[in-house]
Scaffold this motif. Structure first.
Motif, PDB file in Angstrom:
ATOM      1  N   THR A 287      35.216  47.941  51.073  1.00  0.00           N
ATOM      2  CA  THR A 287      36.047  48.410  49.959  1.00  0.00           C
ATOM      3  C   THR A 287      35.729  49.861  49.617  1.00  0.00           C
ATOM      4  O   THR A 287      36.646  50.661  49.346  1.00  0.00           O
ATOM      5  CB  THR A 287      35.813  47.518  48.723  1.00  0.00           C
ATOM      6  OG1 THR A 287      36.085  46.157  49.064  1.00  0.00           O
ATOM      7  CG2 THR A 287      36.727  47.933  47.580  1.00  0.00           C
ATOM      8  N   GLU A 288      34.460  50.218  49.623  1.00  0.00           N
ATOM      9  CA  GLU A 288      34.079  51.611  49.328  1.00  0.00           C
ATOM     10  C   GLU A 288      34.703  52.584  50.323  1.00  0.00           C
ATOM     11  O   GLU A 288      35.239  53.625  49.932  1.00  0.00           O
ATOM     12  CB  GLU A 288      32.561  51.733  49.351  1.00  0.00           C
ATOM     13  CG  GLU A 288      32.067  53.142  49.061  1.00  0.00           C
ATOM     14  CD  GLU A 288      30.566  53.261  49.207  1.00  0.00           C
ATOM     15  OE1 GLU A 288      30.055  54.393  49.087  1.00  0.00           O
ATOM     16  OE2 GLU A 288      29.906  52.237  49.459  1.00  0.00           O
ATOM     17  N   GLU A 289      34.645  52.249  51.606  1.00  0.00           N
ATOM     18  CA  GLU A 289      35.206  53.140  52.620  1.00  0.00           C
ATOM     19  C   GLU A 289      36.724  53.231  52.490  1.00  0.00           C
ATOM     20  O   GLU A 289      37.302  54.308  52.694  1.00  0.00           O
ATOM     21  CB  GLU A 289      34.820  52.660  54.017  1.00  0.00           C
ATOM     22  CG  GLU A 289      33.331  52.730  54.306  1.00  0.00           C
ATOM     23  CD  GLU A 289      32.789  54.144  54.135  1.00  0.00           C
ATOM     24  OE1 GLU A 289      33.490  55.103  54.511  1.00  0.00           O
ATOM     25  OE2 GLU A 289      31.656  54.282  53.623  1.00  0.00           O
ATOM     26  N   MET A 290      37.378  52.134  52.170  1.00  0.00           N
ATOM     27  CA  MET A 290      38.832  52.162  52.003  1.00  0.00           C
ATOM     28  C   MET A 290      39.234  52.999  50.785  1.00  0.00           C
ATOM     29  O   MET A 290      40.240  53.703  50.812  1.00  0.00           O
ATOM     30  CB  MET A 290      39.370  50.733  51.861  1.00  0.00           C
ATOM     31  CG  MET A 290      39.273  49.882  53.115  1.00  0.00           C
ATOM     32  SD  MET A 290      40.131  50.614  54.537  1.00  0.00           S
ATOM     33  CE  MET A 290      38.729  51.230  55.481  1.00  0.00           C
ATOM     34  N   ILE A 291      38.446  52.919  49.714  1.00  0.00           N
ATOM     35  CA  ILE A 291      38.740  53.730  48.529  1.00  0.00           C
ATOM     36  C   ILE A 291      38.582  55.208  48.841  1.00  0.00           C
ATOM     37  O   ILE A 291      39.377  56.051  48.389  1.00  0.00           O
ATOM     38  CB  ILE A 291      37.821  53.301  47.365  1.00  0.00           C
ATOM     39  CG1 ILE A 291      38.172  51.887  46.908  1.00  0.00           C
ATOM     40  CG2 ILE A 291      37.938  54.281  46.195  1.00  0.00           C
ATOM     41  CD1 ILE A 291      37.220  51.334  45.872  1.00  0.00           C
ATOM     42  N   LYS A 292      37.583  55.551  49.656  1.00  0.00           N
ATOM     43  CA  LYS A 292      37.372  56.956  50.005  1.00  0.00           C
ATOM     44  C   LYS A 292      38.513  57.502  50.856  1.00  0.00           C
ATOM     45  O   LYS A 292      38.759  58.720  50.858  1.00  0.00           O
ATOM     46  CB  LYS A 292      36.057  57.105  50.758  1.00  0.00           C
ATOM     47  CG  LYS A 292      34.821  56.910  49.889  1.00  0.00           C
ATOM     48  CD  LYS A 292      33.561  57.068  50.714  1.00  0.00           C
ATOM     49  CE  LYS A 292      32.316  56.903  49.855  1.00  0.00           C
ATOM     50  NZ  LYS A 292      31.077  57.028  50.662  1.00  0.00           N
ATOM     51  N   LEU A 293      39.209  56.633  51.578  1.00  0.00           N
ATOM     52  CA  LEU A 293      40.321  57.087  52.417  1.00  0.00           C
ATOM     53  C   LEU A 293      41.589  57.365  51.621  1.00  0.00           C
ATOM     54  O   LEU A 293      42.515  57.987  52.140  1.00  0.00           O
ATOM     55  CB  LEU A 293      40.623  56.041  53.503  1.00  0.00           C
ATOM     56  CG  LEU A 293      39.540  55.864  54.584  1.00  0.00           C
ATOM     57  CD1 LEU A 293      39.942  54.759  55.548  1.00  0.00           C
ATOM     58  CD2 LEU A 293      39.308  57.159  55.332  1.00  0.00           C
ATOM     59  N   VAL A 294      41.658  56.889  50.385  1.00  0.00           N
ATOM     60  CA  VAL A 294      42.832  57.161  49.546  1.00  0.00           C
ATOM     61  C   VAL A 294      42.832  58.640  49.161  1.00  0.00           C
ATOM     62  O   VAL A 294      41.809  59.168  48.705  1.00  0.00           O
ATOM     63  CB  VAL A 294      42.806  56.277  48.283  1.00  0.00           C
ATOM     64  CG1 VAL A 294      43.978  56.609  47.364  1.00  0.00           C
ATOM     65  CG2 VAL A 294      42.834  54.802  48.668  1.00  0.00           C
ATOM     66  N   PRO A 295      43.934  59.356  49.364  1.00  0.00           N
ATOM     67  CA  PRO A 295      43.963  60.785  49.026  1.00  0.00           C
ATOM     68  C   PRO A 295      43.575  61.036  47.575  1.00  0.00           C
ATOM     69  O   PRO A 295      44.053  60.353  46.662  1.00  0.00           O
ATOM     70  CB  PRO A 295      45.430  61.178  49.289  1.00  0.00           C
ATOM     71  CG  PRO A 295      45.915  60.181  50.283  1.00  0.00           C
ATOM     72  CD  PRO A 295      45.204  58.898  49.959  1.00  0.00           C
ATOM     73  N   GLY A 296      42.711  62.010  47.375  1.00  0.00           N
ATOM     74  CA  GLY A 296      42.267  62.323  46.019  1.00  0.00           C
ATOM     75  C   GLY A 296      43.390  62.818  45.125  1.00  0.00           C
ATOM     76  O   GLY A 296      43.296  62.707  43.898  1.00  0.00           O
ATOM     77  N   THR A 297      44.450  63.350  45.726  1.00  0.00           N
ATOM     78  CA  THR A 297      45.565  63.848  44.906  1.00  0.00           C
ATOM     79  C   THR A 297      46.251  62.728  44.138  1.00  0.00           C
ATOM     80  O   THR A 297      46.789  62.967  43.045  1.00  0.00           O
ATOM     81  CB  THR A 297      46.579  64.556  45.810  1.00  0.00           C
ATOM     82  OG1 THR A 297      46.958  63.679  46.890  1.00  0.00           O
ATOM     83  CG2 THR A 297      45.995  65.833  46.395  1.00  0.00           C
ATOM     84  N   LEU A 298      46.253  61.505  44.688  1.00  0.00           N
ATOM     85  CA  LEU A 298      46.865  60.382  43.963  1.00  0.00           C
ATOM     86  C   LEU A 298      46.102  60.103  42.675  1.00  0.00           C
ATOM     87  O   LEU A 298      46.704  59.934  41.610  1.00  0.00           O
ATOM     88  CB  LEU A 298      46.880  59.134  44.853  1.00  0.00           C
ATOM     89  CG  LEU A 298      47.785  59.169  46.083  1.00  0.00           C
ATOM     90  CD1 LEU A 298      47.632  57.881  46.882  1.00  0.00           C
ATOM     91  CD2 LEU A 298      49.240  59.354  45.666  1.00  0.00           C
ATOM     92  N   ARG A 299      44.792  60.056  42.781  1.00  0.00           N
ATOM     93  CA  ARG A 299      43.967  59.811  41.598  1.00  0.00           C
ATOM     94  C   ARG A 299      44.068  60.971  40.616  1.00  0.00           C
ATOM     95  O   ARG A 299      44.197  60.751  39.397  1.00  0.00           O
ATOM     96  CB  ARG A 299      42.516  59.603  42.034  1.00  0.00           C
ATOM     97  CG  ARG A 299      41.529  59.398  40.914  1.00  0.00           C
ATOM     98  CD  ARG A 299      40.194  58.919  41.458  1.00  0.00           C
ATOM     99  NE  ARG A 299      39.183  58.884  40.423  1.00  0.00           N
ATOM    100  CZ  ARG A 299      38.267  59.812  40.209  1.00  0.00           C
ATOM    101  NH1 ARG A 299      38.242  60.878  41.014  1.00  0.00           N
ATOM    102  NH2 ARG A 299      37.387  59.712  39.244  1.00  0.00           N
ATOM    103  N   GLU A 300      44.034  62.193  41.111  1.00  0.00           N
ATOM    104  CA  GLU A 300      44.118  63.357  40.229  1.00  0.00           C
ATOM    105  C   GLU A 300      45.467  63.415  39.529  1.00  0.00           C
ATOM    106  O   GLU A 300      45.550  63.778  38.346  1.00  0.00           O
ATOM    107  CB  GLU A 300      43.882  64.628  41.039  1.00  0.00           C
ATOM    108  CG  GLU A 300      42.463  64.738  41.591  1.00  0.00           C
ATOM    109  CD  GLU A 300      42.332  65.862  42.599  1.00  0.00           C
ATOM    110  OE1 GLU A 300      43.367  66.525  42.870  1.00  0.00           O
ATOM    111  OE2 GLU A 300      41.223  66.085  43.114  1.00  0.00           O
ATOM    112  N   GLY A 301      46.532  63.070  40.250  1.00  0.00           N
ATOM    113  CA  GLY A 301      47.855  63.076  39.624  1.00  0.00           C
ATOM    114  C   GLY A 301      47.964  62.050  38.520  1.00  0.00           C
ATOM    115  O   GLY A 301      48.549  62.312  37.459  1.00  0.00           O
ATOM    116  N   SER A 302      47.390  60.851  38.747  1.00  0.00           N
ATOM    117  CA  SER A 302      47.423  59.828  37.704  1.00  0.00           C
ATOM    118  C   SER A 302      46.625  60.251  36.481  1.00  0.00           C
ATOM    119  O   SER A 302      47.071  60.074  35.339  1.00  0.00           O
ATOM    120  CB  SER A 302      46.876  58.515  38.273  1.00  0.00           C
ATOM    121  OG  SER A 302      46.816  57.521  37.275  1.00  0.00           O
ATOM    122  N   LEU A 303      45.447  60.826  36.715  1.00  0.00           N
ATOM    123  CA  LEU A 303      44.638  61.282  35.585  1.00  0.00           C
ATOM    124  C   LEU A 303      45.312  62.443  34.853  1.00  0.00           C
ATOM    125  O   LEU A 303      45.225  62.549  33.618  1.00  0.00           O
ATOM    126  CB  LEU A 303      43.251  61.708  36.083  1.00  0.00           C
ATOM    127  CG  LEU A 303      42.379  60.606  36.688  1.00  0.00           C
ATOM    128  CD1 LEU A 303      41.095  61.195  37.262  1.00  0.00           C
ATOM    129  CD2 LEU A 303      42.050  59.550  35.635  1.00  0.00           C
TER     130      LEU A 303
END
Length: 327
Positions: free
Chosen positions: A180-196
């Protein structure tokens, strides 16, 4: 004075005197082709050598176990030693119960732990958790069984399905956390930054953005952990112990006849010793009765089929979710 350049050459470097060096693709072409063919052949033979034992084991288990597979094998309890017939209904139901319990205990903990280590990898707690996960993944399963015996069996005073589920959950945790940790790291950081940036809190971003984007790989990790837990025997020797008379249908029927509540019925299901397919396989192979040894091969075939079915379900889930995630 210029130097004539041969056809099919490309400059790659320049000497101290200012002359250019060229590579010649056609030079030694035949010898390079032969070397390539030899290496491809060697690689193919080694791959075949690695696959042959797998197919040999699968074929031999199907040959030996398929002879003793019938309907009674799936719907009946074991017969006394020396009496022909009987089945492993108790082990099939026990494997299902233990798998559900281990998934219930390990998936929420592993998921939350993986999110913390992925978002805070350099904190003291994050480093400790990652190191502990690596150590736990290499821990012998029999030690996990002893820990389950100490934590659950001794305080309860008896063996139970609950103790077996806890032991198997501990075994599943490293696979779930690291995958799960490795899969989360593969998610583009821009998705998380855009949501925040849109004002979503961290927990909602993780739940609504990161988790769906990584769900395909996370599901694979869950299935891998579950497949490992379903095939374990050593932890159950110290926690679940085994129970040839275990049958969920009779437990529920008895509870209804005695007007027990649903929680009391669940307590009767989880608070008594329970069997599983790997545990039954181990016990049958130790018996002098040839009929039980023959049934052990059938148990091995059913266990192998269940693990294969688990992986097929994981692949189907991935195939279904992949177009949705791309869309």
């Amino acid at each position: 004075m210029t130097t004539a350049i041969e056809p099919n050459t490309f400059p790659v470097s320049q000497t101290a005197e200012g002359h250019k060096r060229y590579i010649q693709p056609r030079k030694n072409y035949a010898s390079r082709q032969r070397a390539n063919a030899i290496m491809l052949t060697l690689t193919g033979l080694l791959c075949l050598l690695a696959i042959v034992p797998l197919f040999w084991i699968i074929g031999y288990v199907i040959y030996r176990g398929g002879q003793y597979i019938n309907l009674d094998f799936f719907i009946q309890l074991p017969k006394p030693m020396g009496v022909p017939g009987g089945g492993v209904l108790h082990a099939i139901e026990g494997t299902i119960i233990l798998s559900l319990l281990s998934a219930l205990f390990s998936i929420p903990v592993g998921l939350l732990t993986a999110f913390y280590t992925a978002y805070h990898p350099n904190t003291v707690l994050g480093v400790i958790v990652r190191f502990g996960t690596d150590v736990l993944s290499g821990m012998p399963s029999i030690i996990i069984g002893i820990v389950g015996y100490t934590l659950v069996v001794k305080p309860q005073g008896h063996f139970s399905a609950l103790a077996g589920g806890v032991a198997l959950a501990i075994l599943m945790l490293p696979t779930i956390i690291r995958t799960t940790e490795e899969m989360i790291k593969l998610v583009p950081g821009t998705l998380r930054e855009g949501s925040l940036a849109l004002g979503a809190p961290e927990w909602r971003t993780a739940l609504k953005v990161t988790l769906p984007a990584a769900m395909t790989g996370i599901t694979t990790g869950f299935m891998l952990g579950l497949a490992r837990a379903a095939g374990e025997t050593a932890p159950l020797l110290f926690t679940a112990l085994g129970n040839d008379r275990y049958e969920i249908g009779k437990i529920i029927t008895s509870g209804v006849q005695n007007h027990l509540s649903i929680f009391q019925v669940l307590g009767n299901i989880f608070e008594q010793p329970i069997d599983s397919l790997p545990l039954t396989l181990y016990k049958y192979t130790q018996q002098p009765d040839p009929a039980l040894v023959n049934q052990a091969w059938a148990v091995a075939l059913v266990l192998m089929a269940l693990v294969l079915l688990t992986n097929i379900i994981a692949r189907v889930v991935i195939m279904i979710r992949s177009p949705q995630s791309r869309g």
